[in-house]
Design an enzyme around this catalytic site. Structure first.
Site, PDB file in Angstrom:
ATOM      1  N   ASP A  83      43.153  42.350  31.022  1.00 43.09           N
ATOM      2  CA  ASP A  83      42.272  42.707  32.068  1.00 43.09           C
ATOM      3  C   ASP A  83      42.555  41.644  33.054  1.00 43.09           C
ATOM      4  O   ASP A  83      42.985  40.806  32.762  1.00 43.09           O
ATOM      5  CB  ASP A  83      40.951  42.751  31.415  1.00 43.09           C
ATOM      6  CG  ASP A  83      39.935  43.661  32.278  1.00 43.09           C
ATOM      7  OD1 ASP A  83      40.409  44.083  33.367  1.00 43.09           O
ATOM      8  OD2 ASP A  83      38.898  43.735  32.040  1.00 43.09           O
ATOM      9  N   THR A 123      33.211  47.600  41.516  1.00 41.73           N
ATOM     10  CA  THR A 123      34.202  49.015  41.127  1.00 41.73           C
ATOM     11  C   THR A 123      33.534  50.068  40.733  1.00 41.73           C
ATOM     12  O   THR A 123      33.839  50.994  41.049  1.00 41.73           O
ATOM     13  CB  THR A 123      35.130  48.208  39.962  1.00 41.73           C
ATOM     14  OG1 THR A 123      35.819  47.132  40.428  1.00 41.73           O
ATOM     15  CG2 THR A 123      35.995  49.189  39.432  1.00 41.73           C
ATOM     16  N   ARG A 171      18.095  33.274  34.497  1.00 42.83           N
ATOM     17  CA  ARG A 171      18.697  32.440  35.703  1.00 42.83           C
ATOM     18  C   ARG A 171      18.569  32.714  37.011  1.00 42.83           C
ATOM     19  O   ARG A 171      18.218  31.961  37.905  1.00 42.83           O
ATOM     20  CB  ARG A 171      20.389  32.271  35.338  1.00 42.83           C
ATOM     21  CG  ARG A 171      20.715  31.335  34.110  1.00 42.83           C
ATOM     22  CD  ARG A 171      22.164  31.693  33.898  1.00 42.83           C
ATOM     23  NE  ARG A 171      23.108  31.504  34.936  1.00 42.83           N
ATOM     24  CZ  ARG A 171      24.411  32.032  35.196  1.00 42.83           C
ATOM     25  NH1 ARG A 171      24.703  33.098  34.315  1.00 42.83           N
ATOM     26  NH2 ARG A 171      25.193  31.659  36.093  1.00 42.83           N
ATOM     27  N   SER A 186      29.021  33.141  31.346  1.00 43.88           N
ATOM     28  CA  SER A 186      28.473  34.709  31.664  1.00 43.88           C
ATOM     29  C   SER A 186      29.711  35.527  31.955  1.00 43.88           C
ATOM     30  O   SER A 186      29.659  36.678  31.235  1.00 43.88           O
ATOM     31  CB  SER A 186      27.665  34.315  32.837  1.00 43.88           C
ATOM     32  OG  SER A 186      27.134  35.713  33.330  1.00 43.88           O
TER      33      SER A 186
HETATM   34  N1  URA Z   1      28.892  36.962  37.669  1.00 45.95           N
HETATM   35  C1  URA Z   1      28.656  36.984  36.227  1.00 45.95           C
HETATM   36  O1  URA Z   1      28.954  37.866  35.503  1.00 45.95           O
HETATM   37  N2  URA Z   1      27.852  36.008  35.886  1.00 45.95           N
HETATM   38  C2  URA Z   1      27.487  34.791  36.485  1.00 45.95           C
HETATM   39  O2  URA Z   1      26.935  33.922  36.272  1.00 45.95           O
HETATM   40  C3  URA Z   1      27.763  34.967  37.871  1.00 45.95           C
HETATM   41  C4  URA Z   1      28.529  35.941  38.297  1.00 45.95           C
END
Ligand code: URA
Length: 439
Positions: A83, A123, A171, A186
């Site tokens: 991927d 996407t 966050r 993340s």
């Molecule tokens: N994209 C994500 O999936 N996580 C982040 O922390 C920043 C961008």
């Protein structure tokens, strides 16, 4: 005994956390025994103190394992599982071509993608412009399409990396998104939950990039490459230019149209071709499907020339609920906007700079509903035929075509687009397309 406040205190003091501490904290995030306040405090401590490589790997793996990790071993695929991920851009439609091209070369691409975020396109929103196509496929349909066609592009289910979902939402409201350690965990927790063998990462640089400076883009790319490799997935990263729109179009249906035209050979923007080839070649080499980059490029060119990649794309669309003749009759299916008109600039000279973030915001403005939040996205809206850096500009040559649902929306987007373009008398120095590769 595990006490979240003790883990937060140790991180606040700049100490390195153990794998066990990180696993316990993430388990608490997932089962809600750790509160939002504690997640916020943890995120702020990580924001200021950072995390070393071992901690980042532990955080990524714990977040990956907080939900379902796709296991392909029980019904093995006859090729490597691959991927790509991009930090997001404007006119970045690479996934729609890379997936089928990799599949046509023998890889399998179970791509779990995201939606538009801020000024960058998503996407899934692009694919939603195809009538019948489902981006929320069941796991069994997703697996079947991956197995039968080699690629499926769908959205994230609630079972995938749920700890990331909870942490990200905290966050977002505690000014702690901009932490390299947490961005790395993340992004990778979701990608690694696909059960991959190899990954290529596209980290954008420039006026439309997620990271504000070149140095921070490099830092993020390094972090992702080290953590993903440390977690056992062969990963390379390319730092690519986002100082202008990547494709010739930006929007939903308009980018899908460009992707089909790219795959069939009807129209290929050279910048888009180069970035798509470069990333796809990285993946083929990482996976051992090609002996080197040159060989990989030849394989990729051959599946484009033979129409095989276009055929794979058509089968994926149909497999996920879209029309069986989408590739042949895309213009009969894709939505269009009521108003399609060229935009001109009064200035004369060369296009020297593009505020790509602002161009992305113009696309968002075009696509959004009339007045209230519940209005649906206008999938036909967007920009096509957008000029490129270095182009000669004069009042008789359109800088783009704008596709809008109303005159008011068209006028607003046209003003935004004109404001995003800088025209000078001198021919500008071209930017590199690929700045750096990390592996
Ligand atoms: N994209 C994500 O999936 N996580 C982040 O922390 C920043 C961008």
């Amino acid at each position: 005994m595990f006490l979240p406040q003790e883990v937060i205190r140790r991180k606040r003091e700049g100490e390195a956390l153990s794998e066990q501490e990180i696993r316990c904290f993430i388990a608490g995030v997932t089962d809600h025994s750790v509160s939002e306040g504690q997640i916020g405090a943890f995120a702020m401590a990580v924001y200021f103190q950072g995390m070393n490589l071992d901690e980042r790997i532990a955080l990524t793996c714990a977040m990956r394992d907080s939900g379902q990790v796709l296991d392909w071993a029980s019904d093995p695929l006859p090729g490597p599982i691959l991927d790509k991920h991009s930090t997001g851009g404007v006119g970045d439609v690479v996934s729609l071509m890379l997936g089928p091209m990799i599949a046509a070369c023998g890889g399998f691409v179970p791509m779990i993608s995201g939606r538009s975020l801020g000024h960058t396109g998503g996407t899934l929103d692009k694919l939603d412009s195809i009538p019948g196509y489902t981006t929320s496929a069941s796991e069994s349909l997703f697996r079947r399409v991956v197995k039968e066609t080699g690629v499926a592009i769908v959205g994230q289910t609630g079972e995938l990396a749920p700890a990331d979902k909870r942490i990200y939402s905290v966050r977002d409201v505690t000014a702690t998104v901009e932490s390299i350690a947490m961005i790395t965990a993340s992004i990778l927790s979701k990608k690694l939950a696909e059960g991959l063998n190899a990954l290529v990462m596209d980290v954008k640089v420039g006026s439309g990039a997620f990271m504000p400076t070149f140095e921070q883009s490099v830092e993020l790319a390094q972090s992702i490459v080290q953590v993903a490799n440390g977690a056992g997935v062969k990963t390379t990263a390319l730092l690519t230019d986002m100082n202008q729109c990547l494709a010739s179009s930006a929007g939903n249906a308009v980018e899908v149209r460009e992707a089909v035209q790219f795959l069939t050979g009807e129209y290929r923007n050279e910048r888009l071709l180069e970035i798509t080839m470069a990333q796809s070649a990285e993946l083929l080499v990482s996976a051992g499907l090609a002996g080197g980059i040159e060989q990989a490029r030849e394989q990729l060119q051959s599946v484009l020339d033979s129409g095989w990649a276009a055929d794979v794309f058509g089968r994926m669309i149909h497999g996920l609920g879209g029309p069986s003749d989408f590739v042949e009759r895309y213009d009969d299916y894709l939505p269009t906007s009521a108003i399609i008109k060229p935009v001109y600039m009064e200035a004369e000279g060369y296009l020297a700079a593009m505020d790509t973030r602002e161009v992305g915001m113009a696309v968002v403005q075009l696509g959004k509903g009339h007045t209230v939040a519940s209005d649906t996205i206008d999938y036909g809206a967007g920009i096509t035929d957008i000029c490129r850096l270095g182009d000669r500009i004069d009042p008789s040559r359109p800088v783009a075509m704008l596709h809008a649902r109303s005159d008011a929306s068209w006028n607003q987007a046209a003003d935004m687009l004109r404001g995003a373009l800088t025209v000078t008398e001198q021919v500008p120095q071209p930017h590199s397309l690929i700045y750096k590769k990390l592996s």
